[in-house]
Motif scaffolding. Structure first.
Motif, mmCIF file in Angstrom:
data_model
loop_
_atom_site.group_PDB
_atom_site.id
_atom_site.type_symbol
_atom_site.label_atom_id
_atom_site.label_comp_id
_atom_site.label_asym_id
_atom_site.label_seq_id
_atom_site.Cartn_x
_atom_site.Cartn_y
_atom_site.Cartn_z
ATOM 1 N N LEU A 1 47.301 62.384 23.825
ATOM 2 C CA LEU A 1 47.657 63.480 22.920
ATOM 3 C C LEU A 1 48.527 64.516 23.624
ATOM 4 N N ALA A 2 48.174 64.822 24.878
ATOM 5 C CA ALA A 2 49.004 65.752 25.651
ATOM 6 C C ALA A 2 50.395 65.170 25.851
ATOM 7 N N GLY A 3 50.453 63.865 26.108
ATOM 8 C CA GLY A 3 51.744 63.211 26.283
ATOM 9 C C GLY A 3 52.614 63.278 25.047
ATOM 10 N N GLN A 4 51.979 63.427 23.863
ATOM 11 C CA GLN A 4 52.726 63.545 22.607
ATOM 12 C C GLN A 4 53.055 64.993 22.256
ATOM 13 N N GLY A 5 52.716 65.905 23.193
ATOM 14 C CA GLY A 5 53.099 67.297 23.000
ATOM 15 C C GLY A 5 52.013 68.225 22.513
ATOM 16 N N LEU A 6 50.787 67.711 22.319
ATOM 17 C CA LEU A 6 49.702 68.569 21.869
ATOM 18 C C LEU A 6 49.256 69.469 23.020
ATOM 19 N N ALA A 7 49.023 70.744 22.724
ATOM 20 C CA ALA A 7 48.436 71.666 23.701
ATOM 21 C C ALA A 7 46.921 71.546 23.606
ATOM 22 N N ILE A 8 46.238 71.446 24.748
ATOM 23 C CA ILE A 8 44.787 71.216 24.750
ATOM 24 C C ILE A 8 44.100 72.261 25.623
ATOM 25 N N LEU A 9 43.099 72.931 25.052
ATOM 26 C CA LEU A 9 42.231 73.839 25.789
ATOM 27 C C LEU A 9 40.857 73.188 25.843
ATOM 28 N N MET A 10 40.419 72.807 27.037
ATOM 29 C CA MET A 10 39.193 72.033 27.217
ATOM 30 C C MET A 10 38.149 72.864 27.958
ATOM 31 N N ILE A 11 36.943 72.947 27.401
ATOM 32 C CA ILE A 11 35.828 73.601 28.078
ATOM 33 C C ILE A 11 34.889 72.505 28.562
ATOM 34 N N SER A 12 34.553 72.510 29.846
ATOM 35 C CA SER A 12 33.689 71.457 30.379
ATOM 36 C C SER A 12 32.815 71.994 31.500
#
Length: 519
Positions: free
Chosen positions: A450-461
């Motif tokens: 998804l990131a490779g397709q341009g989506l910005a991702i905010l991940m909490i882990s």
């Protein structure tokens, strides 16, 4: 602590061999095998759907086996109910215990067998004293007189353990007991588990967290697809070996992060403030970028994400999507701006578990699918099929209720629901909590794609390997503030933990300057 001697010390406490169980045409267990000795903690691991829960339910008396050998303390048994299992000396401690909230702690422990005094009245003083003695034996402090309502999950689990000891249980099964616990609570639970082992009791520990398995357990049994695979001493195996046995293939890359082109700013958070929760939070997320919010439980990570999406309020600051300000405390405004939010608790907040897969996936985009206020199953199915296929949701039909699915497949359904909105930013809180290692790798691969397709991702882990393996940048939260911002090359376990605990060293990178953040 008084030492407890098992009269069957030379005999396994629990012996299961070739256990089979089917539900209609579905074979949940083909050859469940498990041997557990007193004075040991035995890990039971496997992917979701491997048969662990079915095996435990047979031992607990919930289900009866179709075939195989079931011995407890040297005798062949066949429990017809959970009461039979408990009476024999077996206790199951679940991830979320079910106490009577309006009864006292002591009443929950001695429910149905309260000590009696004169005129066969309940002797409450004795009940409180015996409860206090149980907690003292476990090395914990819980008031026996207080109501169970409002107790933490950790305290509820300790009460269940105290109940098991009061029944003189020889076998305790702990099913994902740490999923909802903080680090301090996990340490306390493990101390109690070790004390029970040292008394000579047998414990079975079910977990997806390998660091806990290797820290706590003596032996590990692996299951796959309803069948027994292997049993090894913890000292004689490794995480890589266990993972390979669980998934039936070599998993050389649990974090398949591939480089992506980082583009323009999608999310711009500036000076976000919520009194007593988080302070002066400023950061950006760009297209093609995975940014992780890391830190200790209670640091404020989830609260920041919820405020950004509009679920929780904030007192000051601003949230902008693609340069346009998003109205505060308005999730619908966040969705309209291009945000998607996958919550930490998928069952309570991410799904309507009694509804079908198709209805769950179509729920957020319902307005685009209905005609004159009506939404047909056909439209739901057509909207869901591409996402269910893309995420490889393992379900025979889109009309299957979400509650019947494994944790990993439930997480995929929540992801499909939000990806169907075609967002520009995905906020995902604890993306792989409670799911097996094979599905974790699938979720990680999806996020990377998804990131490779341009989506910005905010991940909490809360899983440090996940943070280090998947993030392009790590924002470390300490006591409601961003204590450090680390590029992928700078982010090490030591650097993250120093910042998370407020013990930053002199040579550790600190929060990036505004110029660097906007470069």
């Amino acid at each position: 602590m008084t030492s407890r001697r098992d009269p069957f010390a030379g005999t396994p406490t629990l012996e299961l061999e070739g256990i089979a169980k089917s539900f209609g045409a579905v074979a949940a267990l083909r050859s469940g095998t498990l041997t557990v000795h007193g004075g040991s903690i035995h890990a039971l691991v496997g992917e979701n759907g491997a048969g662990k829960s079915t095996l435990v339910k047979i031992v607990a008396g919930v289900h009866r086996r179709d075939g195989g050998v079931f011995r407890f303390r040297g005798e062949d048994v066949d429990f017809g109910s959970t009461a039979d299992s408990k009476a024999a000396g077996i206790a199951v401690i679940y991830q979320e215990p079910t106490l009577f909230p309006d009864l006292s702690v002591a009443e929950n422990i001695f429910m149905g067998r309260q000590p009696l005094g004169r005129a066969r009245r309940i002797d409450r003083t004795r009940m409180y004293d015996e409860s206090a003695a149980l907690f003292a034996r476990l090395g914990v402090h819980i008031d026996p007189r207080r109501p169970a309502r409002g107790l933490s999950i950790a305290d509820q689990q300790i009460i269940e353990i105290a109940k098991a000891i009061s029944l003189d249980a020889a076998l305790l099964i702990m099913d994902e007991p740490t999923a909802a616990l903080s680090g301090v609570e996990v340490d306390r639970l493990f101390a109690v588990a070790r004390s029970l082992r040292d008394e000579g009791r047998a414990l079975v520990f079910i977990s997806h967290r390998f660091d806990e398995v290797f820290d706590l357990c003596d032996t590990v049994t692996v299951m796959r697809d309803g069948e027994y695979v292997s049993t090894d001493a913890i000292a004689d195996t490794s995480v890589d070996q266990i993972v390979a046995r669980m998934v039936g293939r070599e998993v050389s890359e649990l974090f398949p992060k591939t480089p992506a082109e980082v583009g323009d700013v999608v999310l711009d958070v500036e000076g976000l403030e919520h009194s007593g929760v988080f302070h002066d939070v400023t950061f950006q997320v760009r297209s093609g970028e995975i940014v992780a919010l890391a830190g200790l439980v209670g640091a404020g990570r989830s609260e920041i994400a919820r405020a950004v999406f509009g679920i929780d309020r904030y007192d000051a600051g601003s949230v902008r999507m693609l340069g346009r300000r998003v109205r505060a405390h308005r999730p619908r405004a966040a969705i309209a701006a291009g945000m998607a939010f996958v919550p930490e608790d998928r069952r309570q907040q991410g799904l309507v578990v009694e509804s079908s897969v198709a209805r769950n996936v179509a729920s957020v985009i319902r307005g685009k699918l209905d005609r004159f206020g009506l939404l047909t199953e056909g439209r739901e199915n057509r909207a869901t099929t591409p996402w269910a296929s893309r995420l490889e949701v393992k379900t025979g039909a889109l009309d299957m209720a979400a509650t019947t699915m494994s944790g990993g497949n439930q997480q995929k359904v929540v992801l499909a629901k939000w990806l169907a909105t075609e967002p520009r930013l995905l906020i995902i809180d604890e993306p792989t909590r409670g799911i097996d290692v094979g599905t974790k790798a699938e979720v990680h691969r999806l996020l990377s794609d998804l990131a490779g397709q341009g989506l910005a991702i905010l991940m909490i882990s809360s899983e440090l390997p996940e943070v280090l393996g998947m993030a392009d940048r790590v924002l470390v939260v300490h006591e409601g503030r961003i204590a450090a911002e680390l590029d992928r090359a700078e982010a090490t376990a030591e650097a993250v933990m120093h910042a998370a605990t407020g013990s930053r060293t002199e040579d550790q990178p600190v929060v990036a300057t505004e110029e660097r953040a906007r470069a």
